[in-house]
Design an enzyme around this catalytic site. Structure first.
Site, mmCIF file in Angstrom:
data_model
loop_
_atom_site.group_PDB
_atom_site.id
_atom_site.type_symbol
_atom_site.label_atom_id
_atom_site.label_comp_id
_atom_site.label_asym_id
_atom_site.label_seq_id
_atom_site.Cartn_x
_atom_site.Cartn_y
_atom_site.Cartn_z
ATOM 1 C CB SER A 1 -0.697 -0.132 1.175
ATOM 2 O OG SER A 1 -1.254 1.296 1.596
ATOM 3 C CE1 TYR B 1 -3.756 0.482 4.170
ATOM 4 C CE2 TYR B 1 -4.902 -1.235 4.621
ATOM 5 C CZ TYR B 1 -4.281 -0.660 3.639
ATOM 6 O OH TYR B 1 -4.549 -0.762 2.557
HETATM 7 P P1 NAP Z 1 -11.817 -4.895 -0.483
HETATM 8 O O1 NAP Z 1 -12.714 -4.221 -1.466
HETATM 9 O O2 NAP Z 1 -12.319 -4.458 0.969
HETATM 10 O O3 NAP Z 1 -11.869 -6.603 -0.463
HETATM 11 C C1 NAP Z 1 -11.324 -7.321 0.568
HETATM 12 C C2 NAP Z 1 -11.491 -8.698 0.285
HETATM 13 O O4 NAP Z 1 -10.803 -9.508 1.233
HETATM 14 C C3 NAP Z 1 -12.672 -9.298 0.302
HETATM 15 O O5 NAP Z 1 -13.084 -10.217 -0.598
HETATM 16 C C4 NAP Z 1 -13.033 -9.725 1.551
HETATM 17 O O6 NAP Z 1 -14.169 -10.669 1.763
HETATM 18 C C5 NAP Z 1 -11.486 -10.480 1.825
HETATM 19 N N1 NAP Z 1 -11.151 -10.540 3.088
HETATM 20 C C6 NAP Z 1 -11.021 -9.813 4.054
HETATM 21 N N2 NAP Z 1 -10.839 -10.167 5.578
HETATM 22 C C7 NAP Z 1 -10.459 -11.521 5.283
HETATM 23 C C8 NAP Z 1 -10.071 -12.752 5.992
HETATM 24 N N3 NAP Z 1 -9.787 -12.416 7.192
HETATM 25 N N4 NAP Z 1 -9.846 -13.986 5.492
HETATM 26 C C9 NAP Z 1 -10.040 -13.992 4.029
HETATM 27 N N5 NAP Z 1 -10.654 -12.894 3.324
HETATM 28 C C10 NAP Z 1 -10.735 -11.882 4.077
HETATM 29 O O7 NAP Z 1 -10.303 -4.610 -0.384
HETATM 30 P P2 NAP Z 1 -9.522 -4.030 -1.878
HETATM 31 O O8 NAP Z 1 -9.821 -2.575 -1.940
HETATM 32 O O9 NAP Z 1 -9.962 -4.998 -2.914
HETATM 33 O O10 NAP Z 1 -8.229 -4.207 -1.211
HETATM 34 C C11 NAP Z 1 -7.433 -5.441 -1.428
HETATM 35 C C12 NAP Z 1 -6.033 -5.335 -0.803
HETATM 36 O O11 NAP Z 1 -5.440 -4.360 -1.390
HETATM 37 C C13 NAP Z 1 -5.973 -5.192 0.607
HETATM 38 O O12 NAP Z 1 -5.073 -5.835 1.246
HETATM 39 C C14 NAP Z 1 -5.680 -3.729 0.819
HETATM 40 O O13 NAP Z 1 -5.340 -3.230 1.973
HETATM 41 C C15 NAP Z 1 -5.033 -3.485 -0.425
HETATM 42 N N6 NAP Z 1 -4.943 -2.023 -0.903
HETATM 43 C C16 NAP Z 1 -6.243 -1.433 -1.244
HETATM 44 C C17 NAP Z 1 -6.143 -0.067 -1.766
HETATM 45 C C18 NAP Z 1 -7.265 0.805 -2.203
HETATM 46 O O14 NAP Z 1 -7.354 1.850 -2.389
HETATM 47 N N7 NAP Z 1 -8.333 0.313 -2.400
HETATM 48 C C19 NAP Z 1 -4.838 0.490 -1.807
HETATM 49 C C20 NAP Z 1 -3.602 -0.126 -1.468
HETATM 50 C C21 NAP Z 1 -3.786 -1.602 -1.071
HETATM 51 P P3 NAP Z 1 -14.715 -11.230 3.045
HETATM 52 O O15 NAP Z 1 -15.074 -9.871 3.831
HETATM 53 O O16 NAP Z 1 -16.192 -11.780 2.581
HETATM 54 O O17 NAP Z 1 -13.625 -12.200 3.680
HETATM 55 C C1 GCO Z 2 -6.988 5.182 3.471
HETATM 56 C C2 GCO Z 2 -7.249 4.259 2.402
HETATM 57 C C3 GCO Z 2 -5.748 3.910 1.797
HETATM 58 C C4 GCO Z 2 -5.744 2.887 0.599
HETATM 59 C C5 GCO Z 2 -4.474 2.131 0.214
HETATM 60 C C6 GCO Z 2 -3.490 3.451 -0.250
HETATM 61 O O1 GCO Z 2 -7.869 5.392 4.398
HETATM 62 O O2 GCO Z 2 -5.887 5.950 3.351
HETATM 63 O O3 GCO Z 2 -7.859 3.085 2.640
HETATM 64 O O4 GCO Z 2 -5.226 3.011 2.855
HETATM 65 O O5 GCO Z 2 -6.795 1.661 0.996
HETATM 66 O O6 GCO Z 2 -3.951 1.468 1.114
HETATM 67 O O7 GCO Z 2 -2.490 2.788 -1.061
#
Ligand code: NAP
Ligand code: GCO
Length: 265
Positions: A146, A159
């Site tokens: 992230s 986080y």
């Molecule tokens: P999301 O839309 O909230 O999806 C999260 C997924 O993880 C869901 O399928 C959820 O399904 C599953 N999950 C959560 N806790 C779990 C557990 N304990 N065991 C198994 N499955 C679990 O998140 P996203 O935005 O796609 O993010 C995916 C990854 O990218 C995360 O690691 C997040 O930190 C990272 N990320 C996101 C962003 C962003 O801007 N969106 C940026 C940087 C990094 P269930 O709830 O059904 O378990």
């Molecule tokens: C926040 C956002 C970020 C993104 C992502 C950025 O609250 O600042 O959720 O944490 O999820 O991780 O790279």
């Protein structure tokens, strides 16, 4: 140059938390490149919807109800995948949550829950799949890091601590298992439009943009949020032979946020 260096034909990929969001897009990219897909989540409703959505895209994914923080559930899931699809060639530690709470108001339990899912689980799942990769003398582990692997901000202490730790776990797996021809790299998405960031993009009662939405647009040279589809190519690169000499790196896919001071208000 091997023309098929981006092919995943014949490979088995496990993408954790790939019911929707970033994980779903990564799994879709891998399927399009020829991989057999396994994914997991915790909710039966999410699982059933995801299986239908994968099928709609012509992907016969295998879905598992498995909490990545539960070592026994992970062991059973990995064993079942290895029996039905074969040894896992590619692991994406994608499952993750965030809690946006000022640190002084966050309970220890809340802090621990975020670290458990966003960091400890990557250890648990990686430990479960490494033996098969070591035996095959080949493997790819991709940890979804992230911006918060590099930067902090208000309300995301747990986080950021977890994602910072995940960056270093990535470097350590790369160091410890590189000799087995296993590459471990991080994928660092910027701000991506998924359910996880939906609260930061909510339209205000007066119809204006959420202040954080406007903030991110000003911080991003591309002047837009990323989409899960923006991650498909970089994730495929890290899973394919094209990255066989890339190890311990974090590939940021952020539209330039980390390079940019931000647009003058
Ligand atoms: P999301 O839309 O909230 O999806 C999260 C997924 O993880 C869901 O399928 C959820 O399904 C599953 N999950 C959560 N806790 C779990 C557990 N304990 N065991 C198994 N499955 C679990 O998140 P996203 O935005 O796609 O993010 C995916 C990854 O990218 C995360 O690691 C997040 O930190 C990272 N990320 C996101 C962003 C962003 O801007 N969106 C940026 C940087 C990094 P269930 O709830 O059904 O378990
Ligand atoms: C926040 C956002 C970020 C993104 C992502 C950025 O609250 O600042 O959720 O944490 O999820 O991780 O790279």
């Amino acid at each position: 140059m091997n023309q098929d260096m981006f092919s995943l034909q014949g490979k088995v990929a496990l993408v954790t938390g790939a019911a929707y969001g970033i994980g779903f897009a990564i799994a879709e990219a891998y399927a399009q490149a020829g991989a057999k897909i396994a994914f997991n989540c915790r909710s039966k409703e999410h699982l059933d919807t995801a299986l239908a959505n994968y099928r709609q895209k012509g992907i016969e994914a295998k879905g598992y109800l498995c909490d990545v923080t539960d070592e026994a559930q992970v062991a059973a899931m990995v064993a079942e995948i290895e029996q039905t699809l074969g040894t896992i060639d590619i692991l994406v530690n994608n499952a993750g949550i965030i809690k946006r709470i000022p640190m002084t108001e966050m309970s220890v339990e809340e802090f621990r829950q975020v670290v458990d899912i966003d960091l400890n689980a990557a250890f648990i799942v990686s430990k479960a799949v490494l033996p098969g990769m070591m035996e095959k003398k080949r493997g790819k582990i991709i940890n979804v890091c992230s911006m918060m692997s590099e930067l902090g901000r208000e309300t995301v202490s747990a986080y950021a601590a977890a994602k910072g730790g995940l960056k270093m776990l990535t470097k350590n797996i790369a160091s410890e298992y590189g000799a087995y021809n296993i590459q471990c790299n991080g994928l660092g998405p910027g701000y991506i439009a998924t359910p996880q960031t939906a609260p930061l993009r909510e339209v205000q009662p007066d119809g204006s943009r959420h202040p954080f939405d406007s903030f991110i647009l000003a911080k991003t040279p591309a002047n837009r949020w990323g989409t899960p589809e923006d991650l498909m190519g970089p994730a495929l690169f890290l899973a394919s032979e094209a990255s066989d000499f890339v190890n311990g790196q974090i590939l940021y896919v952020d539209g330039g946020i980390l390079a940019y001071i931000g647009k003058q208000p």
